[in-house]
Design a protein around this motif. Structure first.
Motif, PDB file in Angstrom:
ATOM      1  N   VAL A 163       0.864  -1.182   0.000  1.00 23.60           N
ATOM      2  CA  VAL A 163       0.000   0.000   0.000  1.00 23.60           C
ATOM      3  C   VAL A 163       0.898   1.228   0.000  1.00 23.60           C
ATOM      4  O   VAL A 163       1.764   1.372   0.870  1.00 23.60           O
ATOM      5  CB  VAL A 163      -0.928   0.040   1.223  1.00 23.60           C
ATOM      6  CG1 VAL A 163      -1.776   1.322   1.202  1.00 23.60           C
ATOM      7  CG2 VAL A 163      -1.825  -1.186   1.272  1.00 23.60           C
ATOM      8  N   LEU A 164       0.708   2.098  -0.979  1.00 18.54           N
ATOM      9  CA  LEU A 164       1.434   3.353  -1.047  1.00 18.54           C
ATOM     10  C   LEU A 164       0.503   4.457  -0.570  1.00 18.54           C
ATOM     11  O   LEU A 164      -0.610   4.601  -1.081  1.00 18.54           O
ATOM     12  CB  LEU A 164       1.890   3.629  -2.482  1.00 18.54           C
ATOM     13  CG  LEU A 164       2.759   4.874  -2.685  1.00 18.54           C
ATOM     14  CD1 LEU A 164       4.124   4.698  -2.026  1.00 18.54           C
ATOM     15  CD2 LEU A 164       2.917   5.185  -4.173  1.00 18.54           C
ATOM     16  N   GLU A 165       0.975   5.222   0.413  1.00 15.11           N
ATOM     17  CA  GLU A 165       0.175   6.307   0.965  1.00 15.11           C
ATOM     18  C   GLU A 165       0.833   7.652   0.679  1.00 15.11           C
ATOM     19  O   GLU A 165       2.056   7.775   0.715  1.00 15.11           O
ATOM     20  CB  GLU A 165       0.034   6.146   2.485  1.00 15.11           C
ATOM     21  CG  GLU A 165      -0.653   4.859   2.913  1.00 15.11           C
ATOM     22  CD  GLU A 165      -0.663   4.675   4.427  1.00 15.11           C
ATOM     23  OE1 GLU A 165      -0.022   5.496   5.125  1.00 15.11           O
ATOM     24  OE2 GLU A 165      -1.283   3.723   4.900  1.00 15.11           O
ATOM     25  N   LYS A 166       0.017   8.641   0.383  1.00 13.85           N
ATOM     26  CA  LYS A 166       0.477  10.022   0.245  1.00 13.85           C
ATOM     27  C   LYS A 166      -0.310  10.883   1.206  1.00 13.85           C
ATOM     28  O   LYS A 166      -1.548  10.890   1.157  1.00 13.85           O
ATOM     29  CB  LYS A 166       0.322  10.525  -1.199  1.00 13.85           C
ATOM     30  CG  LYS A 166       0.890  11.926  -1.403  1.00 13.85           C
ATOM     31  CD  LYS A 166       0.984  12.310  -2.882  1.00 13.85           C
ATOM     32  CE  LYS A 166      -0.347  12.639  -3.494  1.00 13.85           C
ATOM     33  NZ  LYS A 166      -0.201  13.234  -4.855  1.00 13.85           N
ATOM     34  N   ASN A 167       0.377  11.528   2.122  1.00 15.32           N
ATOM     35  CA  ASN A 167      -0.258  12.376   3.135  1.00 15.32           C
ATOM     36  C   ASN A 167      -1.316  11.610   3.923  1.00 15.32           C
ATOM     37  O   ASN A 167      -2.388  12.125   4.225  1.00 15.32           O
ATOM     38  CB  ASN A 167      -0.847  13.623   2.477  1.00 15.32           C
ATOM     39  CG  ASN A 167       0.200  14.417   1.730  1.00 15.32           C
ATOM     40  OD1 ASN A 167       1.351  14.488   2.146  1.00 15.32           O
ATOM     41  ND2 ASN A 167      -0.186  15.000   0.601  1.00 15.32           N
ATOM     42  N   GLY A 168      -0.977  10.350   4.228  1.00 11.70           N
ATOM     43  CA  GLY A 168      -1.834   9.518   5.072  1.00 11.70           C
ATOM     44  C   GLY A 168      -2.970   8.814   4.373  1.00 11.70           C
ATOM     45  O   GLY A 168      -3.694   8.032   5.003  1.00 11.70           O
ATOM     46  N   GLU A 169      -3.137   9.034   3.070  1.00 13.33           N
ATOM     47  CA  GLU A 169      -4.226   8.425   2.320  1.00 13.33           C
ATOM     48  C   GLU A 169      -3.671   7.412   1.310  1.00 13.33           C
ATOM     49  O   GLU A 169      -2.705   7.717   0.601  1.00 13.33           O
ATOM     50  CB  GLU A 169      -5.030   9.484   1.565  1.00 13.33           C
ATOM     51  CG  GLU A 169      -5.727  10.492   2.463  1.00 13.33           C
ATOM     52  CD  GLU A 169      -6.842   9.870   3.291  1.00 13.33           C
ATOM     53  OE1 GLU A 169      -7.447   8.881   2.813  1.00 13.33           O
ATOM     54  OE2 GLU A 169      -7.105  10.358   4.400  1.00 13.33           O
ATOM     55  N   SER A 184      13.457  -3.616  -8.125  1.00 13.40           N
ATOM     56  CA  SER A 184      12.904  -4.564  -9.094  1.00 13.40           C
ATOM     57  C   SER A 184      11.840  -3.969 -10.005  1.00 13.40           C
ATOM     58  O   SER A 184      11.381  -4.637 -10.932  1.00 13.40           O
ATOM     59  CB  SER A 184      12.349  -5.796  -8.378  1.00 13.40           C
ATOM     60  OG  SER A 184      11.327  -5.448  -7.463  1.00 13.40           O
ATOM     61  N   GLY A 185      11.439  -2.732  -9.764  1.00 12.38           N
ATOM     62  CA  GLY A 185      10.457  -2.094 -10.636  1.00 12.38           C
ATOM     63  C   GLY A 185       9.179  -1.745  -9.901  1.00 12.38           C
ATOM     64  O   GLY A 185       8.816  -2.381  -8.908  1.00 12.38           O
ATOM     65  N   GLY A 186       8.486  -0.725 -10.382  1.00 14.88           N
ATOM     66  CA  GLY A 186       7.276  -0.261  -9.727  1.00 14.88           C
ATOM     67  C   GLY A 186       6.168  -1.304  -9.726  1.00 14.88           C
ATOM     68  O   GLY A 186       5.841  -1.877 -10.765  1.00 14.88           O
ATOM     69  N   VAL A 187       5.590  -1.548  -8.563  1.00 13.55           N
ATOM     70  CA  VAL A 187       4.487  -2.506  -8.440  1.00 13.55           C
ATOM     71  C   VAL A 187       3.194  -1.919  -8.990  1.00 13.55           C
ATOM     72  O   VAL A 187       2.323  -2.636  -9.479  1.00 13.55           O
ATOM     73  CB  VAL A 187       4.316  -2.931  -6.967  1.00 13.55           C
ATOM     74  CG1 VAL A 187       3.124  -3.870  -6.796  1.00 13.55           C
ATOM     75  CG2 VAL A 187       5.592  -3.599  -6.443  1.00 13.55           C
ATOM     76  N   THR A 188       3.065  -0.602  -8.913  1.00 11.22           N
ATOM     77  CA  THR A 188       1.847   0.073  -9.386  1.00 11.22           C
ATOM     78  C   THR A 188       2.243   1.195 -10.336  1.00 11.22           C
ATOM     79  O   THR A 188       3.421   1.413 -10.621  1.00 11.22           O
ATOM     80  CB  THR A 188       1.056   0.679  -8.215  1.00 11.22           C
ATOM     81  OG1 THR A 188       1.773   1.805  -7.684  1.00 11.22           O
ATOM     82  CG2 THR A 188       0.835  -0.341  -7.103  1.00 11.22           C
ATOM     83  N   GLU A 189       1.267   1.939 -10.805  1.00  8.82           N
ATOM     84  CA  GLU A 189       1.530   3.128 -11.586  1.00  8.82           C
ATOM     85  C   GLU A 189       2.269   4.149 -10.720  1.00  8.82           C
ATOM     86  O   GLU A 189       2.213   4.107  -9.490  1.00  8.82           O
ATOM     87  CB  GLU A 189       0.229   3.732 -12.097  1.00  8.82           C
ATOM     88  CG  GLU A 189      -0.671   4.383 -11.056  1.00  8.82           C
ATOM     89  CD  GLU A 189      -1.500   3.397 -10.241  1.00  8.82           C
ATOM     90  OE1 GLU A 189      -2.260   3.867  -9.350  1.00  8.82           O
ATOM     91  OE2 GLU A 189      -1.398   2.176 -10.474  1.00  8.82           O
ATOM     92  N   ALA A 190       2.993   5.055 -11.352  1.00 10.55           N
ATOM     93  CA  ALA A 190       3.694   6.118 -10.629  1.00 10.55           C
ATOM     94  C   ALA A 190       2.697   7.175 -10.157  1.00 10.55           C
ATOM     95  O   ALA A 190       1.685   7.436 -10.800  1.00 10.55           O
ATOM     96  CB  ALA A 190       4.749   6.747 -11.523  1.00 10.55           C
ATOM     97  N   VAL A 191       3.016   7.788  -9.015  1.00 13.05           N
ATOM     98  CA  VAL A 191       2.148   8.797  -8.408  1.00 13.05           C
ATOM     99  C   VAL A 191       2.908  10.115  -8.314  1.00 13.05           C
ATOM    100  O   VAL A 191       4.013  10.172  -7.758  1.00 13.05           O
ATOM    101  CB  VAL A 191       1.699   8.339  -7.003  1.00 13.05           C
ATOM    102  CG1 VAL A 191       0.881   9.439  -6.314  1.00 13.05           C
ATOM    103  CG2 VAL A 191       0.892   7.043  -7.095  1.00 13.05           C
ATOM    104  N   ALA A 192       2.335  11.183  -8.840  1.00 10.45           N
ATOM    105  CA  ALA A 192       2.984  12.493  -8.813  1.00 10.45           C
ATOM    106  C   ALA A 192       3.048  13.025  -7.385  1.00 10.45           C
ATOM    107  O   ALA A 192       2.142  12.810  -6.570  1.00 10.45           O
ATOM    108  CB  ALA A 192       2.224  13.465  -9.707  1.00 10.45           C
ATOM    109  N   VAL A 193       4.141  13.745  -7.086  1.00 15.58           N
ATOM    110  CA  VAL A 193       4.316  14.349  -5.768  1.00 15.58           C
ATOM    111  C   VAL A 193       4.799  15.783  -5.941  1.00 15.58           C
ATOM    112  O   VAL A 193       5.286  16.174  -6.994  1.00 15.58           O
ATOM    113  CB  VAL A 193       5.332  13.550  -4.910  1.00 15.58           C
ATOM    114  CG1 VAL A 193       4.736  12.221  -4.466  1.00 15.58           C
ATOM    115  CG2 VAL A 193       6.643  13.331  -5.659  1.00 15.58           C
TER     116      VAL A 193
END
Length: 262
Positions: free
Chosen positions: A186-192, A232-241
């Motif tokens: 699970v990738l979270e950005k700002n707690g979400e 090993s490579g991104g598991v999901t799509e990339a997320v802008a920050v």
């Protein structure tokens, strides 16, 4: 190869300067449409040589565009490979300055650290698992030097597959203690939560990406040295920050790793 040595040198200097000065450029195949795969990796190798000549130290490798989600997002079908330099590394919980980057995005990764060397051809998943000391969570910050993130695959190879920063941490685990195909992230950005997936999204098994990298290097007589760190490579799509964002990756059974952007 389609390009001469002088052109390769010039393109390597141009792309690395764009990285170091955080400025974008049109993709280089606009000017050199005949550029082939050997040219692309030759430019990447020249960028590495430029960095090492100034005292930077190569510490590992990365596989890129290895998940079906990422391939679809970028409109490509083939994984690519690049190198990691020491100054790309960010401490666990550390800070990335967005002023040093152009248009950063984050990807959740499973990182491998080797206890013995791997060399292709013929390297397979079993070889990778046997040679791996431990696996751990990682976040890669990608930052293509190409304007508006628009590029073709040869251009991105030349640009060291958009490598810029990364962090690893969490709880390292021997690979036999984790089912890397089913492990959840699970990738979270700002707690979400902003992205979720499982290891199998990377070529069916993340170790497959490491085997492909070893076989790629083996074509030119190179190997993955013992002690190498490999993303090993991104598991999901990339997320802008952007500045002010806090990013955390949680990997089932391997804890979490985080970084923040200022």
């Amino acid at each position: 190869m389609a390009l001469d040595a002088k052109t390769l040198d010039r393109l390597a200097e141009h792309l690395e300067t764009c990285e170091l000065e955080a400025r974008d450029t049109p993709k280089i195949t606009d000017e050199h449409p005949s550029m082939d795969w050997d040219d692309a990796y030759a430019i990447q190798n020249r960028i590495l040589a430029r960095k090492t000549a100034r005292g930077a130290r190569p510490i590992g490798y990365k596989a890129g565009l290895t998940s079906h989600a990422k391939m679809k997002q970028m409109g490509v079908e083939t994984p690519v490979f690049g190198f990691l330099a020491d100054y790309f590394s960010v401490p666990e919980g550390g800070t990335v300055r967005t002023s040093e980057l152009i248009h950063p995005k984050v990807e959740p990764e499973i990182a491998f650290v080797l206890k013995r060397a791997l060399k292709g051809p013929g390297c397979h998943i079993g070889d990778v698992l046997a040679a791996t000391d431990f696996v751990l969570p990682g976040i890669e910050v990608i930052d293509s030097r190409y304007r508006d993130f628009k590029f073709d695959l040869k251009s991105v190879v030349a640009d060291n597959t958009s490598a810029s920063r990364f962090v690893v941490g969490g709880r390292p685990r021997p690979p036999h203690e984790v089912d890397l195909r089913t492990v959840g992230i699970v990738l979270e950005k700002n707690g979400e939560p902003v992205a979720m997936g499982a290891g199998a999204a990377v070529l069916g098994h993340p170790a497959a990406a490491i085997a492909m990298l070893a076989n790629h290097l083996g074509k030119s007589g190179q190997e993955l040295p013992a002690g190498s760190l490999i993303l090993s490579g991104g598991v999901t799509e990339a997320v802008a920050v952007a500045a002010g964002d806090n990013v955390c990756l949680r990997v089932q059974g391997m804890g979490s790793v985080s970084l923040r952007f200022t």
